[in-house]
Motif scaffolding. Sequence first.
Motif, PDB file in Angstrom:
ATOM      1  N   LEU A   3      -1.462  -4.651 -11.588  1.00 39.66           N
ATOM      2  CA  LEU A   3      -1.389  -3.386 -10.761  1.00 39.66           C
ATOM      3  C   LEU A   3      -0.847  -3.776  -9.471  1.00 39.66           C
ATOM      4  CD1 LEU A   3      -4.358  -1.183 -11.567  1.00 39.66           C
ATOM      5  CD2 LEU A   3      -1.811  -0.822 -12.181  1.00 39.66           C
ATOM      6  N   GLU A   4      -1.171  -4.648  -8.861  1.00 45.42           N
ATOM      7  CA  GLU A   4      -0.726  -5.204  -7.338  1.00 45.42           C
ATOM      8  C   GLU A   4       0.866  -5.729  -7.634  1.00 45.42           C
ATOM      9  OE1 GLU A   4      -4.693  -6.238  -4.756  1.00 45.42           O
ATOM     10  OE2 GLU A   4      -3.573  -7.759  -5.750  1.00 45.42           O
ATOM     11  N   GLY A   5       0.985  -6.542  -8.625  1.00 48.83           N
ATOM     12  CA  GLY A   5       2.234  -6.912  -8.888  1.00 48.83           C
ATOM     13  C   GLY A   5       3.260  -6.006  -8.892  1.00 48.83           C
ATOM     14  N   ALA A   6       2.671  -4.852  -9.775  1.00 45.08           N
ATOM     15  CA  ALA A   6       3.872  -3.769  -9.810  1.00 45.08           C
ATOM     16  C   ALA A   6       4.295  -2.857  -8.779  1.00 45.08           C
ATOM     17  CB  ALA A   6       3.282  -2.798 -11.080  1.00 45.08           C
ATOM     18  N   ILE A   7       3.486  -2.812  -7.754  1.00 45.03           N
ATOM     19  CA  ILE A   7       3.804  -1.913  -6.771  1.00 45.03           C
ATOM     20  C   ILE A   7       3.983  -2.563  -5.420  1.00 45.03           C
ATOM     21  CG2 ILE A   7       2.295  -0.057  -7.791  1.00 45.03           C
ATOM     22  CD1 ILE A   7      -0.147  -0.555  -5.865  1.00 45.03           C
ATOM     23  N   TYR A   8       3.682  -4.035  -5.132  1.00 46.89           N
ATOM     24  CA  TYR A   8       3.962  -4.671  -4.119  1.00 46.89           C
ATOM     25  C   TYR A   8       4.891  -6.057  -4.361  1.00 46.89           C
ATOM     26  CZ  TYR A   8      -0.478  -2.521  -2.009  1.00 46.89           C
ATOM     27  OH  TYR A   8      -1.315  -1.561  -1.577  1.00 46.89           O
ATOM     28  N   GLY A   9       5.721  -6.076  -3.553  1.00 51.11           N
ATOM     29  CA  GLY A   9       6.766  -7.398  -3.617  1.00 51.11           C
ATOM     30  C   GLY A   9       6.114  -8.391  -2.894  1.00 51.11           C
ATOM     31  N   TRP A  10       6.928  -9.807  -3.116  1.00 52.61           N
ATOM     32  CA  TRP A  10       6.644 -10.881  -2.348  1.00 52.61           C
ATOM     33  C   TRP A  10       6.405 -10.500  -0.746  1.00 52.61           C
ATOM     34  CZ3 TRP A  10      11.052 -13.876  -5.017  1.00 52.61           C
ATOM     35  CH2 TRP A  10      10.533 -13.945  -6.266  1.00 52.61           C
ATOM     36  N   ARG A  11       7.090  -9.795  -0.189  1.00 53.23           N
ATOM     37  CA  ARG A  11       7.159  -9.575   1.387  1.00 53.23           C
ATOM     38  C   ARG A  11       5.896  -8.899   1.695  1.00 53.23           C
ATOM     39  NH1 ARG A  11      11.003  -4.663   3.395  1.00 53.23           N
ATOM     40  NH2 ARG A  11      10.043  -3.016   2.183  1.00 53.23           N
ATOM     41  N   ASP A  12       5.122  -8.025   0.666  1.00 59.64           N
ATOM     42  CA  ASP A  12       4.154  -7.381   1.173  1.00 59.64           C
ATOM     43  C   ASP A  12       2.802  -8.139   0.963  1.00 59.64           C
ATOM     44  OD1 ASP A  12       5.724  -4.824   1.467  1.00 59.64           O
ATOM     45  OD2 ASP A  12       5.924  -4.743  -0.866  1.00 59.64           O
ATOM     46  N   GLU A  13       1.541  -7.973   1.620  1.00 55.69           N
ATOM     47  CA  GLU A  13       0.622  -8.649   1.560  1.00 55.69           C
ATOM     48  C   GLU A  13      -0.495  -7.420   1.490  1.00 55.69           C
ATOM     49  OE1 GLU A  13      -0.057 -11.688   4.111  1.00 55.69           O
ATOM     50  OE2 GLU A  13       1.708 -12.930   3.516  1.00 55.69           O
ATOM     51  N   PRO A  14      -0.985  -6.758   0.449  1.00 53.44           N
ATOM     52  CA  PRO A  14      -1.845  -5.707   0.804  1.00 53.44           C
ATOM     53  C   PRO A  14      -3.389  -6.247   1.092  1.00 53.44           C
ATOM     54  CG  PRO A  14      -1.512  -6.515  -1.441  1.00 53.44           C
ATOM     55  CD  PRO A  14      -0.595  -7.134  -0.805  1.00 53.44           C
ATOM     56  N   ASP A  15      -3.957  -5.390   1.781  1.00 48.70           N
ATOM     57  CA  ASP A  15      -5.548  -5.666   2.196  1.00 48.70           C
ATOM     58  C   ASP A  15      -6.183  -5.960   0.779  1.00 48.70           C
ATOM     59  OD1 ASP A  15      -4.794  -5.556   4.896  1.00 48.70           O
ATOM     60  OD2 ASP A  15      -5.318  -3.214   4.950  1.00 48.70           O
ATOM     61  N   SER A  16      -7.280  -6.585   0.836  1.00 46.55           N
ATOM     62  CA  SER A  16      -8.225  -6.893  -0.165  1.00 46.55           C
ATOM     63  C   SER A  16      -8.656  -5.665  -0.943  1.00 46.55           C
ATOM     64  CB  SER A  16      -9.356  -7.767   0.290  1.00 46.55           C
ATOM     65  OG  SER A  16     -10.006  -7.168   1.164  1.00 46.55           O
ATOM     66  N   ASN A  17      -8.824  -4.469  -0.076  1.00 45.46           N
ATOM     67  CA  ASN A  17      -9.403  -3.341  -0.850  1.00 45.46           C
ATOM     68  C   ASN A  17      -8.321  -2.164  -0.877  1.00 45.46           C
ATOM     69  OD1 ASN A  17      -8.924  -2.542   1.843  1.00 45.46           O
ATOM     70  ND2 ASN A  17     -11.268  -1.294   1.746  1.00 45.46           N
ATOM     71  N   ALA A  18      -7.158  -2.639  -0.661  1.00 48.30           N
ATOM     72  CA  ALA A  18      -6.012  -1.665  -0.686  1.00 48.30           C
ATOM     73  C   ALA A  18      -5.716  -0.822  -2.145  1.00 48.30           C
ATOM     74  CB  ALA A  18      -4.692  -2.145  -0.406  1.00 48.30           C
ATOM     75  N   LEU A  19      -5.947  -1.514  -3.238  1.00 46.87           N
ATOM     76  CA  LEU A  19      -5.799  -1.183  -4.516  1.00 46.87           C
ATOM     77  C   LEU A  19      -6.933   0.100  -4.498  1.00 46.87           C
ATOM     78  CD1 LEU A  19      -4.370  -1.102  -7.310  1.00 46.87           C
ATOM     79  CD2 LEU A  19      -5.788  -2.669  -8.118  1.00 46.87           C
ATOM     80  N   GLU A  20      -8.305  -0.189  -4.247  1.00 44.66           N
ATOM     81  CA  GLU A  20      -9.355   0.594  -4.336  1.00 44.66           C
ATOM     82  C   GLU A  20      -9.091   1.893  -3.722  1.00 44.66           C
ATOM     83  OE1 GLU A  20      -9.760  -2.741  -4.318  1.00 44.66           O
ATOM     84  OE2 GLU A  20     -10.636  -3.224  -6.330  1.00 44.66           O
ATOM     85  N   VAL A  21      -8.565   1.853  -2.462  1.00 44.43           N
ATOM     86  CA  VAL A  21      -8.211   2.793  -1.765  1.00 44.43           C
ATOM     87  C   VAL A  21      -7.246   3.668  -2.219  1.00 44.43           C
ATOM     88  CG1 VAL A  21      -7.053   3.529   0.688  1.00 44.43           C
ATOM     89  CG2 VAL A  21      -8.791   1.751   0.794  1.00 44.43           C
ATOM     90  N   HIS A  22      -6.366   3.174  -2.651  1.00 42.81           N
ATOM     91  CA  HIS A  22      -5.305   3.939  -3.622  1.00 42.81           C
ATOM     92  C   HIS A  22      -5.708   4.670  -4.711  1.00 42.81           C
ATOM     93  CE1 HIS A  22      -2.225   2.475  -0.888  1.00 42.81           C
ATOM     94  NE2 HIS A  22      -1.996   1.358  -1.540  1.00 42.81           N
TER      95      HIS A  22
END
Length: 223
Positions: free
Chosen positions: A178-197
């Motif tokens: 899921l993170e690979g599908a919505i974030y590119g290499w330039r993005d560094e999501p927070d550790s809990n970003a997916l759970e927040v979404h």
Amino acid sequence: MRILLVEDDPLLGDGLTAGLRQAGFAVDWVKDGFAADHALKSETFDLVVLDLGLPRLSGMEILQRLRQRPAEAGGNTPVLVLTARDATGDKVAGLDAGADDYLVKPVDLDELAARVRALTRRAARRTMPQIHHGELMLDPIARQVAQDGVGVELSAREFDLLQTLLENAGRVMTRTQLEGAIYGWRDEPDSNALEVHIHHLRRKLGNELIKTLRGIGYTISKT
């Protein structure tokens, strides 16, 4: 949706990256054939936009190597060739080598985005642009969501996450996928970003839509 853009021209690559991101795609850009081959071996993409005239490794060789891989290793990933080579023989060679579409530069960004959406629909075996799931409708072109005919406001990340889950309805998606599908290499999501979404989507669309399989990932059931 995550796209690998393979283009060695810095100005064109920058413009294509910006245009595709504006159209709602997560884009990773590499500038030579060797980097593209490495990326395709090590990561998963929904589609490849591929130039043919590349340094270090040609686009045709990248395409041939990709098509030699099994499906589970990305061998069926849709490929849109985007090149200055406009001779009929080049088009035939590219399509026969396994390209799913062939565009000649210069290209209109709206047409490129439309062709990308068409290829991903074909890969998902959908004929219509909109994705329907019960009373839920997602329109990838307008980037709109409606439930029971009422529009639902989503952030860009929430929309991309929902689209990924709907396109894979019935399949359990891991955090990495899921993170690979919505974030590119330039993005560094927070550790809990997916759970927040996920939390925000449940609040807006109901708690029953997205299921959690603890220690495995998330899924939306097939209708």
